[in-house]
Design an enzyme around this catalytic site. Structure first.
Site, PDB file in Angstrom:
ATOM      1  N   ASP A   1       1.713   4.040   2.734  1.00 43.33           N
ATOM      2  CA  ASP A   1       0.642   4.859   2.157  1.00 43.33           C
ATOM      3  C   ASP A   1       1.202   6.026   1.331  1.00 43.33           C
ATOM      4  O   ASP A   1       1.265   5.926   0.103  1.00 43.33           O
ATOM      5  CB  ASP A   1      -0.320   5.341   3.254  1.00 43.33           C
ATOM      6  CG  ASP A   1      -1.717   5.687   2.755  1.00 43.33           C
ATOM      7  OD1 ASP A   1      -2.029   5.408   1.589  1.00 43.33           O
ATOM      8  OD2 ASP A   1      -2.509   6.227   3.556  1.00 43.33           O
ATOM      9  N   ASP A   2       1.565   7.124   1.993  1.00 46.06           N
ATOM     10  CA  ASP A   2       2.099   8.322   1.323  1.00 46.06           C
ATOM     11  C   ASP A   2       3.311   8.806   2.118  1.00 46.06           C
ATOM     12  O   ASP A   2       3.220   9.783   2.870  1.00 46.06           O
ATOM     13  CB  ASP A   2       1.008   9.406   1.273  1.00 46.06           C
ATOM     14  CG  ASP A   2      -0.214   8.938   0.507  1.00 46.06           C
ATOM     15  OD1 ASP A   2      -0.146   8.872  -0.733  1.00 46.06           O
ATOM     16  OD2 ASP A   2      -1.225   8.602   1.156  1.00 46.06           O
TER      17      ASP A   2
ATOM     18  N   HIS B   1       0.860  -1.204   0.000  1.00 46.01           N
ATOM     19  CA  HIS B   1       0.000   0.000   0.000  1.00 46.01           C
ATOM     20  C   HIS B   1       0.883   1.235   0.000  1.00 46.01           C
ATOM     21  O   HIS B   1       1.257   1.751   1.047  1.00 46.01           O
ATOM     22  CB  HIS B   1      -0.930  -0.053   1.223  1.00 46.01           C
ATOM     23  CG  HIS B   1      -1.951   1.041   1.277  1.00 46.01           C
ATOM     24  ND1 HIS B   1      -3.086   0.953   2.054  1.00 46.01           N
ATOM     25  CD2 HIS B   1      -2.012   2.249   0.659  1.00 46.01           C
ATOM     26  CE1 HIS B   1      -3.802   2.056   1.929  1.00 46.01           C
ATOM     27  NE2 HIS B   1      -3.162   2.877   1.087  1.00 46.01           N
TER      28      HIS B   1
ATOM     29  N   HIS C   1      -9.655   0.841  -1.086  1.00 48.02           N
ATOM     30  CA  HIS C   1      -9.598   1.491   0.220  1.00 48.02           C
ATOM     31  C   HIS C   1     -10.994   1.404   0.842  1.00 48.02           C
ATOM     32  O   HIS C   1     -11.989   1.740   0.184  1.00 48.02           O
ATOM     33  CB  HIS C   1      -9.219   2.968   0.079  1.00 48.02           C
ATOM     34  CG  HIS C   1      -7.777   3.222  -0.200  1.00 48.02           C
ATOM     35  ND1 HIS C   1      -7.082   2.626  -1.219  1.00 48.02           N
ATOM     36  CD2 HIS C   1      -6.882   4.044   0.436  1.00 48.02           C
ATOM     37  CE1 HIS C   1      -5.825   3.063  -1.203  1.00 48.02           C
ATOM     38  NE2 HIS C   1      -5.673   3.927  -0.210  1.00 48.02           N
TER      39      HIS C   1
ATOM     40  N   HIS D   1       1.100   4.837  -2.480  1.00 45.34           N
ATOM     41  CA  HIS D   1       0.676   5.645  -3.631  1.00 45.34           C
ATOM     42  C   HIS D   1       1.931   6.318  -4.157  1.00 45.34           C
ATOM     43  O   HIS D   1       2.567   7.086  -3.421  1.00 45.34           O
ATOM     44  CB  HIS D   1      -0.353   6.696  -3.212  1.00 45.34           C
ATOM     45  CG  HIS D   1      -1.567   6.100  -2.580  1.00 45.34           C
ATOM     46  ND1 HIS D   1      -2.707   5.820  -3.296  1.00 45.34           N
ATOM     47  CD2 HIS D   1      -1.807   5.696  -1.305  1.00 45.34           C
ATOM     48  CE1 HIS D   1      -3.601   5.282  -2.481  1.00 45.34           C
ATOM     49  NE2 HIS D   1      -3.089   5.189  -1.272  1.00 45.34           N
TER      50      HIS D   1
ATOM     51  N   GLU E   1     -11.136   3.312   6.232  1.00 47.80           N
ATOM     52  CA  GLU E   1     -10.059   4.204   6.694  1.00 47.80           C
ATOM     53  C   GLU E   1     -10.732   5.278   7.559  1.00 47.80           C
ATOM     54  O   GLU E   1     -10.511   5.350   8.763  1.00 47.80           O
ATOM     55  CB  GLU E   1      -9.333   4.827   5.497  1.00 47.80           C
ATOM     56  CG  GLU E   1      -8.244   5.830   5.888  1.00 47.80           C
ATOM     57  CD  GLU E   1      -7.597   6.533   4.685  1.00 47.80           C
ATOM     58  OE1 GLU E   1      -8.170   6.502   3.569  1.00 47.80           O
ATOM     59  OE2 GLU E   1      -6.512   7.132   4.870  1.00 47.80           O
TER      60      GLU E   1
HETATM   61  N1  ADE Z   1      -4.814   8.627  -1.869  1.00 44.40           N
HETATM   62  C1  ADE Z   1      -3.564   8.679  -1.389  1.00 44.40           C
HETATM   63  N2  ADE Z   1      -3.536   8.301  -0.111  1.00 44.40           N
HETATM   64  C2  ADE Z   1      -4.805   7.999   0.232  1.00 44.40           C
HETATM   65  C3  ADE Z   1      -5.433   7.536   1.415  1.00 44.40           C
HETATM   66  N3  ADE Z   1      -4.747   7.325   2.546  1.00 44.40           N
HETATM   67  N4  ADE Z   1      -6.765   7.345   1.396  1.00 44.40           N
HETATM   68  C4  ADE Z   1      -7.464   7.569   0.283  1.00 44.40           C
HETATM   69  N5  ADE Z   1      -6.930   7.991  -0.852  1.00 44.40           N
HETATM   70  C5  ADE Z   1      -5.608   8.204  -0.879  1.00 44.40           C
HETATM   71 ZN    ZN Z   2      -3.861   4.703   0.555  1.00 40.30          ZN
END
Ligand code: ADE
Ligand code: ZN
Length: 322
Positions: A273-274, A16, A192, A18, A195
């Protein structure tokens, strides 16, 4: 501590990430200069200072602004190469990488530049890496169909389909038809869910979209019957500890439910994630969770094993890691 060293050094898979969320402020500024794109922030420091989020949407607004510097195939290559180098340093041996084509095609960037740039960096890396095309759920299903159509000439360059962006108010069933089409086409499916959104979104992602993994899914613990189901069916959850803290899904890491999920028998994994926005890559996520929660050696070994077990690697390659 010895456990920290073990966690850092163990081979792992990231499921996971992005790729647009791996764009560090320094690279955002370098690409802005290279492409003559003007930014709303005067400096790297000012941009980084704006990374104070209250919820998912407050993050997404700045994440899409950051991605606006990506124009050319080489930009996508450079971003992806930087991520894979960083992943290798954390002993990530395999990564399944999300990309959001609509973030780019909406600005006039050709689909070919997006996919070829990311794909070529994956091919040039010693880390095994595959791609998951993710639809933006705040946009209509019709736009997802058009995105799929535009990407199909490149179908050999991605293995799966995902669903991301603003969760609440955009339930999985909004994308039932396009996911059914993607399943017919033979793609792996993930979404997703849970969350920020309710546990019901996890159930409908499984039942209506027929996804094979749930991204995040941490809100399943609001529904005891759903927790039992996820454990019984061994549905993988791609959990992102630092993301959940930065986006205020949990108040602090001591309140994160990762240990609860593992001890309930759920196939949880740890992911970044990011990472450019949330304070770290894979090992930073493991370290933060292991520091705040009473996780032991057997949890570390379980998380490493789960990461490969839940991957879409072909059986023979997967088996070599289990
Ligand atoms: N796009 C990038 N990170 C995300 C996240 N944590 N939740 C939903 N969309 C995303
Ligand atoms: Zn994500």
């Amino acid at each position: 501590s010895p456990l920290r060293t073990i966690v850092q050094q163990m081979p792992k898979a990231e499921l996971h990430i992005h790729i647009e969320g791996s764009l560090e402020p320094e690279l955002i500024f370098a690409l802005a200069q290279r492409n003559n794109v003007s930014l709303a922030y005067p400096s790297v420091e000012a941009l980084r200072a704006a990374y104070a989020f209250t919820d998912l949407q407050s993050f997404l607004d700045i994440y899409y602004a950051g991605a606006s510097v990506l124009l050319k195939e080489q930009d996508f290559y450079d971003m992806t190469a930087a991520y894979l180098q960083r992943a290798a340093a954390d002993n990530v041996r395999h990564a399944e990488i999300f990309f959001d084509p609509q973030t780019h095609t909406a600005r006039g960037v050709p689909m070919q530049a997006v996919i070829d740039g990311i794909y070529r960096a994956c091919q040039d890396s010693p880390v095994s890496a595959t791609l998951i095309l993710s639809f933006l759920r705040h946009l209509p299903e019709e736009d997802a169909f058009a995105t799929l159509e535009a990407a199909l000439p490149h179908r050999d360059k991605f293995i799966g389909i995902g669903l991301d962006s603003s969760e609440r108010g955009n339930p999985p069933e909004k994308f039932a038809r396009v996911f059914a089409r993607c399943k017919e086409l033979g793609f792996h499916l993930v979404a997703h869910a849970g969350e920020e959104g309710p546990p019901a979104y996890i159930s409908t992602a499984l039942d209506t979209l027929q996804v094979e993994r749930i991204d995040h899914g941490v809100r399943c613990t609001d529904d005891a019957a759903l927790v039992q189901r996820l454990a019984r069916e061994q549905v993988a959850l791609t959990v992102c500890p630092l993301s959940n803290i930065k986006l205020c899904v949990f108040g602090d890491m001591g309140q994160h439910n990762l240990l609860q999920l593992l001890d309930a028998g759920i196939m949880a994994t740890v992911n970044s994630d990011d990472p450019a926005y949330f304070g770290g890559y894979m090992n930073a996520n493991f370290e933060a969770a292991f520091e705040a929660l009473p996780l032991g050696l057997h949890h570390a070994q379980r998380l490493a094993r789960n990461s490969f077990a839940a991957s879409f690697l072909p059986p023979a390659q997967k088996q070599a890691y289990l």
